[in-house]
Design a protein around this motif. Structure first.
Motif, PDB file in Angstrom:
ATOM      1  N   ALA A 330      60.951  41.776   3.756  1.00 53.13           N
ATOM      2  CA  ALA A 330      61.600  40.472   3.897  1.00 53.13           C
ATOM      3  C   ALA A 330      61.628  40.038   5.359  1.00 53.13           C
ATOM      4  O   ALA A 330      61.968  40.817   6.249  1.00 53.13           O
ATOM      5  N   SER A 331      61.260  38.799   5.603  1.00 55.80           N
ATOM      6  CA  SER A 331      61.238  38.216   6.942  1.00 55.80           C
ATOM      7  C   SER A 331      61.379  36.702   6.795  1.00 55.80           C
ATOM      8  O   SER A 331      61.492  36.198   5.672  1.00 55.80           O
ATOM      9  N   PRO A 332      61.393  35.942   7.892  1.00 55.74           N
ATOM     10  CA  PRO A 332      61.605  34.497   7.777  1.00 55.74           C
ATOM     11  C   PRO A 332      60.623  33.811   6.832  1.00 55.74           C
ATOM     12  O   PRO A 332      59.475  34.241   6.697  1.00 55.74           O
ATOM     13  N   VAL A 333      61.093  32.766   6.181  1.00 53.27           N
ATOM     14  CA  VAL A 333      60.277  32.011   5.234  1.00 53.27           C
ATOM     15  C   VAL A 333      60.348  30.526   5.567  1.00 53.27           C
ATOM     16  O   VAL A 333      61.287  30.065   6.217  1.00 53.27           O
ATOM     17  N   VAL A 334      59.338  29.788   5.129  1.00 50.60           N
ATOM     18  CA  VAL A 334      59.355  28.332   5.236  1.00 50.60           C
ATOM     19  C   VAL A 334      60.175  27.794   4.068  1.00 50.60           C
ATOM     20  O   VAL A 334      59.836  28.011   2.904  1.00 50.60           O
ATOM     21  N   GLU A 335      61.263  27.103   4.357  1.00 52.42           N
ATOM     22  CA  GLU A 335      62.157  26.596   3.320  1.00 52.42           C
ATOM     23  C   GLU A 335      61.790  25.203   2.849  1.00 52.42           C
ATOM     24  O   GLU A 335      62.185  24.782   1.765  1.00 52.42           O
ATOM     25  N   GLY A 336      61.055  24.451   3.681  1.00 50.01           N
ATOM     26  CA  GLY A 336      60.815  23.054   3.363  1.00 50.01           C
ATOM     27  C   GLY A 336      61.881  22.184   4.006  1.00 50.01           C
ATOM     28  O   GLY A 336      62.819  22.673   4.652  1.00 50.01           O
ATOM     29  N   VAL A 337      61.765  20.888   3.833  1.00 48.08           N
ATOM     30  CA  VAL A 337      62.686  19.955   4.478  1.00 48.08           C
ATOM     31  C   VAL A 337      64.105  20.115   3.935  1.00 48.08           C
ATOM     32  O   VAL A 337      65.086  20.017   4.662  1.00 48.08           O
ATOM     33  N   HIS A 338      64.244  20.389   2.626  1.00 45.47           N
ATOM     34  CA  HIS A 338      65.556  20.580   2.017  1.00 45.47           C
ATOM     35  C   HIS A 338      65.604  21.962   1.381  1.00 45.47           C
ATOM     36  O   HIS A 338      64.650  22.401   0.740  1.00 45.47           O
ATOM     37  N   ASP A 339      66.730  22.633   1.527  1.00 45.95           N
ATOM     38  CA  ASP A 339      66.844  23.976   0.963  1.00 45.95           C
ATOM     39  C   ASP A 339      67.406  23.963  -0.449  1.00 45.95           C
ATOM     40  O   ASP A 339      67.644  25.013  -1.028  1.00 45.95           O
ATOM     41  N   GLY A 340      67.623  22.777  -1.016  1.00 47.25           N
ATOM     42  CA  GLY A 340      68.128  22.669  -2.381  1.00 47.25           C
ATOM     43  C   GLY A 340      69.634  22.691  -2.467  1.00 47.25           C
ATOM     44  O   GLY A 340      70.196  22.606  -3.559  1.00 47.25           O
ATOM     45  N   ARG A 341      70.326  22.809  -1.313  1.00 44.06           N
ATOM     46  CA  ARG A 341      71.789  22.863  -1.328  1.00 44.06           C
ATOM     47  C   ARG A 341      72.399  21.812  -0.418  1.00 44.06           C
ATOM     48  O   ARG A 341      73.548  21.907  -0.013  1.00 44.06           O
ATOM     49  N   SER A 342      71.606  20.809  -0.057  1.00 45.05           N
ATOM     50  CA  SER A 342      72.048  19.752   0.863  1.00 45.05           C
ATOM     51  C   SER A 342      72.421  20.307   2.228  1.00 45.05           C
ATOM     52  O   SER A 342      73.254  19.746   2.936  1.00 45.05           O
ATOM     53  N   LEU A 343      71.812  21.420   2.593  1.00 40.20           N
ATOM     54  CA  LEU A 343      72.011  22.006   3.907  1.00 40.20           C
ATOM     55  C   LEU A 343      70.702  21.917   4.693  1.00 40.20           C
ATOM     56  O   LEU A 343      69.617  21.950   4.108  1.00 40.20           O
ATOM     57  N   PRO A 344      70.782  21.809   6.016  1.00 46.21           N
ATOM     58  CA  PRO A 344      69.543  21.781   6.811  1.00 46.21           C
ATOM     59  C   PRO A 344      68.808  23.110   6.695  1.00 46.21           C
ATOM     60  O   PRO A 344      69.413  24.164   6.542  1.00 46.21           O
ATOM     61  N   SER A 345      67.498  23.036   6.764  1.00 46.57           N
ATOM     62  CA  SER A 345      66.671  24.235   6.634  1.00 46.57           C
ATOM     63  C   SER A 345      66.559  24.965   7.959  1.00 46.57           C
ATOM     64  O   SER A 345      66.662  24.365   9.035  1.00 46.57           O
ATOM     65  N   GLY A 346      66.308  26.253   7.847  1.00 44.61           N
ATOM     66  CA  GLY A 346      66.059  27.036   9.054  1.00 44.61           C
ATOM     67  C   GLY A 346      64.656  26.809   9.571  1.00 44.61           C
ATOM     68  O   GLY A 346      64.437  26.600  10.760  1.00 44.61           O
ATOM     69  N   VAL A 347      63.678  26.848   8.661  1.00 42.34           N
ATOM     70  CA  VAL A 347      62.276  26.611   9.005  1.00 42.34           C
ATOM     71  C   VAL A 347      61.747  25.572   8.021  1.00 42.34           C
ATOM     72  O   VAL A 347      61.511  25.871   6.854  1.00 42.34           O
ATOM     73  N   GLU A 348      61.569  24.367   8.493  1.00 37.74           N
ATOM     74  CA  GLU A 348      61.162  23.283   7.600  1.00 37.74           C
ATOM     75  C   GLU A 348      59.676  23.310   7.286  1.00 37.74           C
ATOM     76  O   GLU A 348      59.263  23.023   6.165  1.00 37.74           O
ATOM     77  N   HIS A 349      58.850  23.621   8.292  1.00 39.28           N
ATOM     78  CA  HIS A 349      57.397  23.527   8.141  1.00 39.28           C
ATOM     79  C   HIS A 349      56.736  24.811   8.658  1.00 39.28           C
ATOM     80  O   HIS A 349      57.337  25.578   9.412  1.00 39.28           O
ATOM     81  N   GLU A 350      55.501  25.022   8.241  1.00 38.61           N
ATOM     82  CA  GLU A 350      54.701  26.078   8.853  1.00 38.61           C
ATOM     83  C   GLU A 350      54.641  25.808  10.361  1.00 38.61           C
ATOM     84  O   GLU A 350      54.298  24.702  10.791  1.00 38.61           O
ATOM     85  N   PRO A 351      55.013  26.792  11.191  1.00 39.79           N
ATOM     86  CA  PRO A 351      55.071  26.548  12.632  1.00 39.79           C
ATOM     87  C   PRO A 351      53.781  26.005  13.226  1.00 39.79           C
ATOM     88  O   PRO A 351      53.815  25.108  14.079  1.00 39.79           O
ATOM     89  N   PHE A 352      52.622  26.526  12.774  1.00 46.21           N
ATOM     90  CA  PHE A 352      51.357  26.049  13.332  1.00 46.21           C
ATOM     91  C   PHE A 352      51.133  24.574  12.990  1.00 46.21           C
ATOM     92  O   PHE A 352      50.715  23.786  13.844  1.00 46.21           O
ATOM     93  N   LYS A 353      51.451  24.195  11.785  1.00 47.40           N
ATOM     94  CA  LYS A 353      51.303  22.797  11.383  1.00 47.40           C
ATOM     95  C   LYS A 353      52.262  21.915  12.173  1.00 47.40           C
ATOM     96  O   LYS A 353      51.874  20.851  12.679  1.00 47.40           O
ATOM     97  N   GLN A 354      53.503  22.353  12.315  1.00 49.61           N
ATOM     98  CA  GLN A 354      54.489  21.580  13.052  1.00 49.61           C
ATOM     99  C   GLN A 354      54.069  21.394  14.509  1.00 49.61           C
ATOM    100  O   GLN A 354      54.141  20.285  15.055  1.00 49.61           O
ATOM    101  N   MET A 355      53.604  22.459  15.141  1.00 49.51           N
ATOM    102  CA  MET A 355      53.213  22.369  16.532  1.00 49.51           C
ATOM    103  C   MET A 355      51.940  21.563  16.703  1.00 49.51           C
ATOM    104  O   MET A 355      51.789  20.812  17.675  1.00 49.51           O
ATOM    105  N   SER A 356      51.006  21.691  15.751  1.00 50.66           N
ATOM    106  CA  SER A 356      49.757  20.925  15.828  1.00 50.66           C
ATOM    107  C   SER A 356      50.015  19.428  15.719  1.00 50.66           C
ATOM    108  O   SER A 356      49.256  18.618  16.267  1.00 50.66           O
ATOM    109  N   GLU A 357      51.074  19.057  15.018  1.00 53.74           N
ATOM    110  CA  GLU A 357      51.417  17.639  14.868  1.00 53.74           C
ATOM    111  C   GLU A 357      52.271  17.124  16.012  1.00 53.74           C
ATOM    112  O   GLU A 357      52.721  15.982  15.999  1.00 53.74           O
ATOM    113  N   GLY A 358      52.508  17.966  17.010  1.00 53.35           N
ATOM    114  CA  GLY A 358      53.223  17.535  18.204  1.00 53.35           C
ATOM    115  C   GLY A 358      54.729  17.592  18.105  1.00 53.35           C
ATOM    116  O   GLY A 358      55.424  17.074  18.992  1.00 53.35           O
TER     117      GLY A 358
END
Length: 665
Positions: A330-358
């Motif tokens: 078990a290690s960090p996971v991509v949760e998506g924009v919403h975690d299903g509980r109306s709480l902010p996500s820890g990791v919304e996107h794949e880091p490489f994709k997020q960084m590539s998009e600036g």
């Protein structure tokens, strides 16, 4: 012994009490000191080696008692979150506020974890504590820069107390070492609203939030906090910087031998881990909620033991490349924009994709690698398996190795899912022909090429991609390479249990993964007991320590790297400048220029004259199928046994025993 102590008291107590002297002089000063009291009662004279900090935060008053660990002060075992036990297991941490009398004189228990090779676990599930190390108590002046240290250990091992920070504190930095839940207790996820995961990541965020709130009382500047980590701690530090909730918590990131785009930074099979864990404990797997409730009732030690079983199974089934490059539990996971509980996500996107998009914060980054990150793993830990692969797998070097490593990289994964960034691309593995070329049946040379390829794909490429993308945010961005080979390996004192490092690597001298840690920290046990290892340091080692510590301090204080009265230029994609750390440090350019061109598929680099040696663009290499090792299919009973020695001993053994099977070129 020269001692300086300043105490800040509240209300009617005297608050400007500073003295400096040895104990005799101090006793004399007590006799001559005239107490002036305005109302109330005189404050008791506190012991000169027993520092106190008084806190008034969120409507709560606290008196925190620490210790003088000459020449700095330590406040040990400060709770930053409520105990994550019973129904709070697997859940996000709840903030803890300091109040009343707080005893901060003892190191906290480490988070519960296995002790490799001893078939036992240590630590406690109630482990969300941190330690504060400061050169001075607050005296009303501007606060000192703060470094928050996130330990590595593959999200399964390590503690806040095993890192002695006197070298950094000696540079007038406040250092805070933090703990977070490990293994499934910290990172179990079903990728559902019932268990989105990343609880351990939120522990880190909560700890840094605590530092922002409280560090001013300990003499620190809450607006000058650098988050720093190694390996999995480094990838977590970068993930925190990319997290929207933690925006503004950190004013800089230092990532040693790990990044957010490292392949092992994210769990590639969270549901598989959850299912395997539940099955080992006899818990249901058809309902996530039923699974969680069942696992919350299981003793924590049982879960840790099950994690060890899962790790061992994955090491055995995935082979040495999978063990080095992928999460083993078990290690960090991509949760998506919403975690299903109306709480902010820890990791919304794949880091490489997020960084590539600036989508990168405008804060400075200092990251780097050791020169031979994977050498110990290839030549010692997984030596027998590497040799077996060379002996039994046809075209292992020029096909199997490269293709598997490509699939592990951020670029390879983006290519597979069809959302590849236009700048980067994966090349046909046969383009790597000259890069991986060795003399026929030369095992020693093959081990060297495997070390180079794995280090490039798993460490150098993520570091290169990170600084390349981060620098586009216009924030100061710096890259380093730790090239020094220490006299004695100490990595296993900090990273014991990590399959990548092993437990006893003294036989292998190299600038491998974790060897840089001893040049920033003193080694302690998980519980904070010192290990006297400084006798192994040579004069050259001490020179390197001074260089490395000064670079970290310079970044933490000024967000730049100064060297011989010169500032290291911020990284640029045109010259790829980096800081080469050794006993003769220097500023270099073109970090792994052609090799990164290969792994990142940068055509303009591959056409450069200095990359001609690889003949990358030679169309004839499309049909390159050189049989580097011609022993595939030889019965195992006829293959030689390799003794348990380092690569130097392996060289001699090969010359004596492999000639009958390996022919000449």
């Amino acid at each position: 012994m020269k001692i300086k102590i300043c105490f800040l008291l509240l209300f009617f107590q005297s608050f400007d009490f500073c003295f400096g002297s040895d104990n005799a002089t101090y006793q004399e000063s007590k006799k001559s000191r005239v107490r002036r009291i305005v109302g109330g009662y005189p404050a008791k004279m506190p012991p000169y080696d027993d520092p106190l900090v008084f806190i008034n935060f969120a409507g709560r008053f606290a008196k925190v008692r620490g210790v003088l660990d000459f020449p700095h002060y330590v406040f040990r075992g400060l709770r930053f979150a409520e105990p994550p036990i019973k129904k709070e297991r697997f859940q996000r941490p709840k903030q803890h506020f300091l109040k009343g009398d707080v005893d901060a004189t003892r190191f906290p228990p480490p988070c519960i974890q296995p002790i490799s090779g001893q078939n036992r676990v240590v630590g406690s599930e109630d482990c969300l504590f941190l330690n504060v190390f400061t050169p001075d108590l607050p005296i009303g002046t501007e606060g000192l820069p703060v470094v928050v240290w996130i330990h590595g250990g593959g999200f399964r091992y390590g503690s806040a107390s095993q890192y002695g920070v006197r070298h950094l504190v000696g540079k007038r930095l406040i250092v805070v070492t933090i703990q977070y839940r490990l293994g499934s207790l910290g990172f179990l996820s079903t990728q559902s609203a019932e268990l989105p995961g990343n609880a351990g990541f939120w522990d880190m965020v909560m700890a840094v939030r605590w530092v922002r709130n409280y560090i001013g009382y300990f003499g620190g500047n809450p607006y000058n906090i650098v988050v720093m980590g190694h390996g999995s701690g480094a990838s977590s530090a970068m993930l925190m910087a990319l997290n929207k909730v933690a925006k503004g918590y950190a004013n800089g990131v230092i990532a040693l031998s790990g990044t957010a785009v490292s392949n092992w930074a994210m769990d590639d099979d969270p549901n598989g881990v959850a299912r395997e864990l539940a099955e080992t404990q006899g818990c249901p797997t058809t309902s996530a909620l039923a699974m969680i409730k069942c696992l919350q009732s299981i003793p924590a030690q049982n879960i840790i033991n099950a994690d060890s079983q899962i790790q061992m199974q994955r090491v055995n089934s995935r082979g040495f490349m999978g063990a080095m490059s992928r999460s083993l539990g078990a290690s960090p996971v991509v949760e998506g924009v919403h975690d299903g509980r109306s709480l902010p996500s820890g990791v919304e996107h794949e880091p490489f994709k997020q960084m590539s998009e600036g989508n990168i914060p405008n804060i400075p980054l200092f990251t780097g690698v050791t020169k031979e990150e994977t050498k110990r793993a290839v030549n010692s830990v997984f030596k027998d398996e590497v040799l077996q692969s060379l002996q039994t797998k046809s075209e292992f070097l020029n096909k199997v190795l490269i293709q598997e490593l490509q699939s592990f990289t951020a670029i390879g994964k983006e290519s597979i899912i069809g959302s590849q960034n236009g700048l980067w691309k994966t090349l046909d593995s046969f383009k790597f022909g000259k890069y991986i070329d060795v003399a026929k049946n030369n095992v020693v040379e093959a081990f060297g090429k495997i070390t180079e390829a794995t280090a490039d794909a798993l460490f150098n490429l993520p570091a290169f991609l990170s600084v390349n993308l981060w620098s586009k945010s216009k924030a100061p961005t710096f890259l380093y390479s730790f090239d020094h080979i220490p006299k004695v390996s100490k990595a296993h004192y900090f990273l014991a249990g990590l399959p990548f490092v092993g437990n006893n690597s003294a036989q292998e001298r190299s600038a491998s993964h974790g060897e840089d840690l001893a040049f920033l920290f003193d080694a302690y046990t998980l519980e904070g007991e010192p290990l006297d290892l400084n006798g192994d340091f040579t004069e050259e080692d001490m020179q390197v320590r001074n260089v490395f510590v000064e670079a970290i301090a310079s970044f933490a204080k000024h967000k730049k790297i100064s060297f011989e009265n010169k500032d290291l230029p911020s990284f640029s994609s045109s010259n790829n400048n980096f800081f080469q750390i050794s006993s003769a440090p220097k500023i270099e350019s073109n970090f792994r220029f052609c090799q990164m061109g290969l792994w990142a598929g940068l055509a303009d680099r591959l056409q450069d004259a200095q990359c001609k040696v690889f003949n990358i663009l030679d169309s004839e290499l499309k049909n390159y199928q050189k049989q580097l090792f011609d022993v595939a299919g030889v019965p195992q009973k006829n293959l030689p046994k390799v003794p348990n020695v380092g690569i130097g001993g392996l060289t001699s053994h090969i010359g004596q025993n492999l000639g009958g099977i390996f022919g000449k070129k």
